[in-house]
Design a protein around this motif. Structure first.
Motif, short mmCIF file in Angstrom:
data_model
loop_
_atom_site.label_atom_id
_atom_site.label_comp_id
_atom_site.label_asym_id
_atom_site.label_seq_id
_atom_site.Cartn_x
_atom_site.Cartn_y
_atom_site.Cartn_z
N LYS A 43 0.26 -1.19 0.18
CA LYS A 43 0.16 -0.26 0.24
C LYS A 43 0.86 1.47 0.05
O LYS A 43 0.59 2.11 -0.49
CB LYS A 43 -0.47 -0.25 1.13
CG LYS A 43 -2.24 -1.01 0.95
CD LYS A 43 -3.22 -0.81 2.14
CE LYS A 43 -4.12 -1.59 2.31
NZ LYS A 43 -5.58 -1.77 2.85
N ALA A 87 3.09 9.73 -9.90
CA ALA A 87 2.65 9.68 -11.71
C ALA A 87 1.63 10.64 -11.60
O ALA A 87 1.99 11.70 -12.78
CB ALA A 87 2.06 8.95 -11.50
N LYS A 88 0.70 11.16 -10.31
CA LYS A 88 -0.16 12.26 -10.98
C LYS A 88 0.34 13.69 -11.21
O LYS A 88 0.40 14.79 -11.69
CB LYS A 88 -1.12 12.34 -9.49
CG LYS A 88 -2.37 11.17 -8.87
CD LYS A 88 -2.89 11.44 -8.02
CE LYS A 88 -3.83 10.40 -7.40
NZ LYS A 88 -4.97 10.45 -6.87
N SER A 91 2.16 2.10 -3.15
CA SER A 91 0.90 2.09 -4.24
C SER A 91 0.59 3.46 -4.49
O SER A 91 0.42 4.15 -5.52
CB SER A 91 -0.06 1.31 -4.13
OG SER A 91 -0.82 1.17 -3.07
N ALA A 92 0.93 3.74 -2.97
CA ALA A 92 0.74 5.20 -2.81
C ALA A 92 1.71 6.11 -3.07
O ALA A 92 1.42 7.75 -3.85
CB ALA A 92 0.19 5.53 -0.83
N SER A 94 3.19 14.36 -12.33
CA SER A 94 3.99 13.92 -13.11
C SER A 94 6.28 13.90 -13.07
O SER A 94 6.81 14.52 -13.74
CB SER A 94 4.81 15.29 -14.91
OG SER A 94 3.01 14.92 -15.39
N ALA A 153 4.20 5.96 -6.05
CA ALA A 153 3.74 5.53 -6.71
C ALA A 153 2.17 6.72 -7.67
O ALA A 153 3.01 7.81 -9.27
CB ALA A 153 3.75 4.17 -7.53
N SER A 154 1.68 6.46 -7.07
CA SER A 154 -0.04 6.91 -7.60
C SER A 154 0.86 8.89 -7.41
O SER A 154 0.16 9.93 -7.92
CB SER A 154 -1.10 6.71 -6.97
OG SER A 154 -0.88 6.85 -5.53
N ALA A 155 0.81 9.16 -6.21
CA ALA A 155 1.63 10.74 -5.97
C ALA A 155 2.74 11.02 -6.70
O ALA A 155 2.54 12.16 -7.11
CB ALA A 155 1.76 10.80 -4.74
#
Length: 114
Positions: free
Chosen positions: A99, A109-110, A102-103, A112, A105-107
């Motif tokens: 978790k 990626a959002k 993934s948190a 850029s 990686a998403s932060a």
């Protein structure tokens, strides 16, 4: 870093004169590393430098086993305010590693980040 200075000029200045530089090995085969907080790979190159690039990401161990992600904010808005140039987000040690990964990686990626 100031927004009106090119990142190439900043790299030319900090390339040989940085307190984060760590040199290992004999002089002819020397490997140069860095201890910058925003360098994930610890390589002393322009590409991996968090000081000279517009966007930088760092992951560190926090207190009590927490994970802290440090991101660099927009230098145009926060360039004259060094205290607010970096954004820190803390993830609890009680979350699973999957978790947290993934948190992060998403932060990243959002916004850029590289």
């Amino acid at each position: 870093m100031s927004s009106n200075v090119s990142s190439d000029i900043l790299w030319a200045i900090t390339r040989n004169n940085s307190s984060y530089i760590v040199k290992r090995g004999p002089v002819k085969d020397q490997i140069i590393f860095t201890r910058e907080p925003l360098s994930l790979t610890n390589q002393h190159t322009r590409k991996h430098s968090g000081l000279v690039n517009e966007k930088g990401v760092g992951v560190q161990a926090g207190e009590n086993g927490n994970v802290v992600i440090i991101t660099k904010r927009n230098a145009e808005k926060h360039g004259n305010k060094p205290a607010s140039l970096y954004n820190k987000t803390t993830f609890s040690k009680h979350k699973s590693n999957r978790k947290i990964y993934s948190a992060i990686a998403s932060a990243v990626a959002k916004k850029s980040y590289r």
